[in-house]
Design a protein around this motif. Structure first.
Motif, PDB file in Angstrom:
ATOM      1  N   PHE A 188      38.964  39.657  44.885  1.00 38.04           N
ATOM      2  CA  PHE A 188      37.349  40.147  45.018  1.00 38.04           C
ATOM      3  C   PHE A 188      37.706  41.917  45.105  1.00 38.04           C
ATOM      4  CE2 PHE A 188      36.479  35.899  45.164  1.00 38.04           C
ATOM      5  CZ  PHE A 188      35.530  35.430  44.001  1.00 38.04           C
ATOM      6  N   GLN A 189      38.432  42.599  45.434  1.00 35.69           N
ATOM      7  CA  GLN A 189      38.828  43.997  46.394  1.00 35.69           C
ATOM      8  C   GLN A 189      40.171  44.029  44.577  1.00 35.69           C
ATOM      9  OE1 GLN A 189      38.705  44.548  49.639  1.00 35.69           O
ATOM     10  NE2 GLN A 189      39.982  43.394  50.367  1.00 35.69           N
ATOM     11  N   ILE A 190      40.419  45.378  44.526  1.00 36.50           N
ATOM     12  CA  ILE A 190      42.121  45.787  44.683  1.00 36.50           C
ATOM     13  C   ILE A 190      42.601  47.201  44.793  1.00 36.50           C
ATOM     14  CG2 ILE A 190      42.705  46.267  42.503  1.00 36.50           C
ATOM     15  CD1 ILE A 190      40.716  45.895  40.334  1.00 36.50           C
TER      16      ILE A 190
ATOM     17  N   ALA B 289      32.513  48.678  31.974  1.00 35.22           N
ATOM     18  CA  ALA B 289      33.510  48.451  32.993  1.00 35.22           C
ATOM     19  C   ALA B 289      35.481  48.862  33.100  1.00 35.22           C
ATOM     20  CB  ALA B 289      33.329  47.179  33.445  1.00 35.22           C
ATOM     21  N   ASN B 290      35.525  49.133  34.003  1.00 36.89           N
ATOM     22  CA  ASN B 290      37.107  49.051  33.899  1.00 36.89           C
ATOM     23  C   ASN B 290      37.764  48.513  34.767  1.00 36.89           C
ATOM     24  OD1 ASN B 290      36.772  50.667  36.253  1.00 36.89           O
ATOM     25  ND2 ASN B 290      37.215  52.503  36.065  1.00 36.89           N
TER      26      ASN B 290
ATOM     27  N   TYR C 144      28.594  47.614  40.309  1.00 38.22           N
ATOM     28  CA  TYR C 144      28.673  46.067  39.301  1.00 38.22           C
ATOM     29  C   TYR C 144      27.684  46.046  38.080  1.00 38.22           C
ATOM     30  CZ  TYR C 144      30.616  44.832  43.840  1.00 38.22           C
ATOM     31  OH  TYR C 144      32.269  44.508  45.182  1.00 38.22           O
ATOM     32  N   LYS C 145      29.044  44.969  37.181  1.00 38.02           N
ATOM     33  CA  LYS C 145      28.536  45.343  35.556  1.00 38.02           C
ATOM     34  C   LYS C 145      27.168  44.454  35.679  1.00 38.02           C
ATOM     35  CE  LYS C 145      28.563  50.238  34.594  1.00 38.02           C
ATOM     36  NZ  LYS C 145      27.725  50.559  33.871  1.00 38.02           N
TER      37      LYS C 145
ATOM     38  N   GLY D  93      34.328  35.982  35.160  1.00 39.13           N
ATOM     39  CA  GLY D  93      34.696  37.130  36.276  1.00 39.13           C
ATOM     40  C   GLY D  93      33.108  38.218  36.281  1.00 39.13           C
ATOM     41  N   THR D  94      33.621  39.014  37.313  1.00 36.24           N
ATOM     42  CA  THR D  94      32.383  40.141  37.526  1.00 36.24           C
ATOM     43  C   THR D  94      33.281  41.248  37.329  1.00 36.24           C
ATOM     44  OG1 THR D  94      31.672  39.309  39.061  1.00 36.24           O
ATOM     45  CG2 THR D  94      31.193  41.441  39.434  1.00 36.24           C
ATOM     46  N   ALA D  95      32.301  41.985  36.035  1.00 37.93           N
ATOM     47  CA  ALA D  95      32.551  43.572  35.284  1.00 37.93           C
ATOM     48  C   ALA D  95      32.409  44.003  36.695  1.00 37.93           C
ATOM     49  CB  ALA D  95      32.265  43.546  34.384  1.00 37.93           C
ATOM     50  N   VAL D  96      33.330  45.310  36.781  1.00 33.77           N
ATOM     51  CA  VAL D  96      32.921  46.348  37.992  1.00 33.77           C
ATOM     52  C   VAL D  96      33.455  48.017  37.706  1.00 33.77           C
ATOM     53  CG1 VAL D  96      33.116  45.065  40.109  1.00 33.77           C
ATOM     54  CG2 VAL D  96      35.253  45.834  39.300  1.00 33.77           C
TER      55      VAL D  96
END
Length: 107
Positions: free
Chosen positions: A7-9, A74-75, A17-18, A98-101
């Motif tokens: 949930f993080q990079i 998102a990227n 958060y998209k 997943g979650t686009a961010v």
């Protein structure tokens, strides 16, 4: 596009958060895959024709999810997961989500 199951990079921070993105594909084996798979199931062992079909389906669902994220601006996508189920006899649904961010490199 950064894509991760976490949930993080590391080295990046999430700016925005998209929302939820997904790719979904329903597929059944081709005639050739059915014949090959049917014969192999009699003898036993890995059924390569079905493995190939499943891998193609997962790949397509993944790419649809990534395109959905791009469409939202998102990227990156965090927290991705796969889910699969049988829809009707001999047809498999694969969902990748997943979650686009929007992320930026930490300074």
């Amino acid at each position: 596009m950064h894509v991760t199951t976490t949930f993080q990079i590391e080295g990046f921070r999430i700016l925005e958060y998209k929302g939820l993105v997904r790719g979904i594909v329903v597929r059944s084996p081709t005639i050739n895959q059915s014949i090959t798979g049917g014969l192999k199931s009699i003898v036993g062992g890995e059924i390569g024709a079905y493995t190939e079909m499943c891998e193609q389906t997962r790949d397509q669902a993944y790419h649809e999810m990534v395109q959905h994220a791009v469409d939202l601006g998102a990227n990156a996508i965090v927290g991705i997961r796969y889910d699969a189920s049988e829809v009707v006899t001999r047809s498999t649904e694969v969902l990748c989500y997943g979650t686009a961010v929007v992320i930026e490199r930490e300074v």
